[in-house]
Design a protein around this motif. Structure first.
Motif, PDB file in Angstrom:
ATOM      1  N   LYS A 166     -67.747 -23.235  36.644  1.00 46.24           N
ATOM      2  CA  LYS A 166     -68.605 -23.771  37.709  1.00 46.24           C
ATOM      3  C   LYS A 166     -68.053 -23.304  39.044  1.00 46.24           C
ATOM      4  CE  LYS A 166     -67.848 -28.028  38.430  1.00 46.24           C
ATOM      5  NZ  LYS A 166     -67.040 -27.816  39.644  1.00 46.24           N
ATOM      6  N   ILE A 167     -68.924 -22.721  39.874  1.00 47.98           N
ATOM      7  CA  ILE A 167     -68.482 -22.418  41.236  1.00 47.98           C
ATOM      8  C   ILE A 167     -69.057 -23.498  42.152  1.00 47.98           C
ATOM      9  CG2 ILE A 167     -67.487 -20.153  41.576  1.00 47.98           C
ATOM     10  CD1 ILE A 167     -70.018 -18.794  41.210  1.00 47.98           C
ATOM     11  N   PRO A 168     -70.173 -23.295  42.863  1.00 50.51           N
ATOM     12  CA  PRO A 168     -70.672 -24.468  43.581  1.00 50.51           C
ATOM     13  C   PRO A 168     -71.376 -25.450  42.659  1.00 50.51           C
ATOM     14  CG  PRO A 168     -72.006 -22.566  44.085  1.00 50.51           C
ATOM     15  CD  PRO A 168     -70.869 -22.085  43.259  1.00 50.51           C
ATOM     16  N   ASN A 176     -76.608 -34.009  48.123  1.00 52.74           N
ATOM     17  CA  ASN A 176     -76.863 -33.175  49.301  1.00 52.74           C
ATOM     18  C   ASN A 176     -75.638 -32.994  50.176  1.00 52.74           C
ATOM     19  OD1 ASN A 176     -76.657 -35.683  50.453  1.00 52.74           O
ATOM     20  ND2 ASN A 176     -78.795 -35.813  51.141  1.00 52.74           N
ATOM     21  N   THR A 177     -74.441 -33.276  49.638  1.00 53.12           N
ATOM     22  CA  THR A 177     -73.230 -32.970  50.376  1.00 53.12           C
ATOM     23  C   THR A 177     -72.971 -31.463  50.289  1.00 53.12           C
ATOM     24  OG1 THR A 177     -71.755 -33.257  48.473  1.00 53.12           O
ATOM     25  CG2 THR A 177     -72.309 -35.240  49.746  1.00 53.12           C
ATOM     26  N   PRO A 178     -72.039 -30.929  51.087  1.00 52.26           N
ATOM     27  CA  PRO A 178     -71.785 -29.482  51.052  1.00 52.26           C
ATOM     28  C   PRO A 178     -71.292 -28.965  49.705  1.00 52.26           C
ATOM     29  CG  PRO A 178     -70.946 -30.421  53.084  1.00 52.26           C
ATOM     30  CD  PRO A 178     -71.339 -31.576  52.217  1.00 52.26           C
ATOM     31  N   THR A 179     -70.762 -29.837  48.864  1.00 50.49           N
ATOM     32  CA  THR A 179     -70.219 -29.391  47.570  1.00 50.49           C
ATOM     33  C   THR A 179     -71.172 -29.641  46.410  1.00 50.49           C
ATOM     34  OG1 THR A 179     -69.102 -31.513  47.241  1.00 50.49           O
ATOM     35  CG2 THR A 179     -67.849 -29.754  48.321  1.00 50.49           C
ATOM     36  N   LEU A 180     -72.331 -30.235  46.680  1.00 49.11           N
ATOM     37  CA  LEU A 180     -73.279 -30.540  45.617  1.00 49.11           C
ATOM     38  C   LEU A 180     -74.566 -29.751  45.797  1.00 49.11           C
ATOM     39  CD1 LEU A 180     -72.909 -34.437  45.269  1.00 49.11           C
ATOM     40  CD2 LEU A 180     -71.930 -32.659  43.800  1.00 49.11           C
ATOM     41  N   LEU A 181     -75.284 -29.564  44.697  1.00 48.56           N
ATOM     42  CA  LEU A 181     -76.575 -28.886  44.692  1.00 48.56           C
ATOM     43  C   LEU A 181     -77.611 -29.799  44.048  1.00 48.56           C
ATOM     44  CD1 LEU A 181     -75.366 -25.399  43.383  1.00 48.56           C
ATOM     45  CD2 LEU A 181     -75.902 -25.983  45.756  1.00 48.56           C
ATOM     46  N   THR A 200     -82.801 -25.761  46.110  1.00 46.53           N
ATOM     47  CA  THR A 200     -84.242 -25.973  46.273  1.00 46.53           C
ATOM     48  C   THR A 200     -84.623 -27.409  46.623  1.00 46.53           C
ATOM     49  OG1 THR A 200     -84.641 -24.151  44.763  1.00 46.53           O
ATOM     50  CG2 THR A 200     -86.473 -25.658  45.161  1.00 46.53           C
ATOM     51  N   TYR A 201     -84.170 -28.365  45.855  1.00 51.68           N
ATOM     52  CA  TYR A 201     -84.602 -29.740  46.098  1.00 51.68           C
ATOM     53  C   TYR A 201     -83.899 -30.379  47.292  1.00 51.68           C
ATOM     54  CZ  TYR A 201     -87.351 -29.937  41.760  1.00 51.68           C
ATOM     55  OH  TYR A 201     -88.287 -29.733  40.779  1.00 51.68           O
ATOM     56  N   ASN A 202     -82.912 -29.692  47.843  1.00 50.71           N
ATOM     57  CA  ASN A 202     -82.301 -30.132  49.099  1.00 50.71           C
ATOM     58  C   ASN A 202     -82.913 -29.424  50.302  1.00 50.71           C
ATOM     59  OD1 ASN A 202     -80.417 -32.153  48.407  1.00 50.71           O
ATOM     60  ND2 ASN A 202     -78.935 -30.627  47.719  1.00 50.71           N
TER      61      ASN A 202
END
Length: 211
Positions: A166-168, A176-181, A200-202
């Motif tokens: 896993k990278i990001p 929606n934090t900088p480390t989550l997608l 996309t959903y962010n």
């Protein structure tokens, strides 16, 4: 104005606007890739379970991969969404979304070989499984990056390896934090191998610096 006119002409040459299974028709096309040397365009024709190939300027295409019905056999595709042209091997790397895997289909071949995910179409969130992968790209070393949508992560596979890192993102956790997608769809790399992700959903595009 000239650029707009060119894009409109290219669009009209390739698509009829009427969905179907003919060689000049598509049904729910998603990803596209292009052979930079020949100009051939490849289109992931999702609901026809195939990837179509269009020569430069052609109004009708040919099947490059799939078109043998929906399924998980190595002669079939299952709702392909993403496609990447790998010039080093003259092959298509396909996000075979409905089968939860990434496959390689050499141009002119009649079947695929597995790159990542389950050969049996199983979904999961381990280092070897994917859950609705929708985007795939390669870097110049042949390493594979997968937008593993329903796991809310980008998985990185070293060339020739089936175990990902896993990278990001954080596996199976959206945010929606900088480390989550949240349901990432597509990616692109720059010359320094920094990764840009359509989160996309962010409703944003995230840039992840190469360490």
């Amino acid at each position: 104005m000239e650029a707009v006119f060119y894009l409109l002409c290219a669009h009209m040459n390739v698509l009829t606007g009427i969905m179907g299974t003919g060689n000049n028709q598509l049904t729910n096309p998603f990803g596209i890739a292009r052979d930079p040397s020949l100009g051939t365009l490849y289109i992931a024709d999702e609901s026809n379970h195939r990837v179509m190939s269009y020569l430069a300027g052609a109004s009708s295409g040919t099947v490059a991969a799939g078109d043998n019905g929906q399924g998980i056999n190595n002669t079939q595709l299952n709702y392909p969404v993403g496609v990447y042209f790998d010039s080093s091997s003259n092959s298509l790397i396909i996000a075979n979304t409905g089968a939860n895997n990434i496959v390689r289909w050499v141009i002119g071949a009649s079947s695929w070989t597995l790159v990542a995910g389950s050969i049996f179409g199983l979904s999961g969130n381990t280092t070897t499984l994917l859950n609705y992968p929708v985007g795939v790209i390669l870097d110049f070393m042949g390493n594979v990056y997968v937008a593993d949508r329903n796991n809310h992560r980008i998985q990185f596979f070293l060339a020739g390896q089936s175990t990902g890192t896993k990278i990001p993102g954080q596996t199976s956790i959206s945010g929606n934090t900088p480390t989550l997608l949240n349901n990432p769809y597509s990616m692109v790399l720059d010359a320094q191998l920094n990764l840009y992700v359509a989160d996309t959903y962010n409703n944003r595009v995230q840039k992840f610096m190469r360490c």
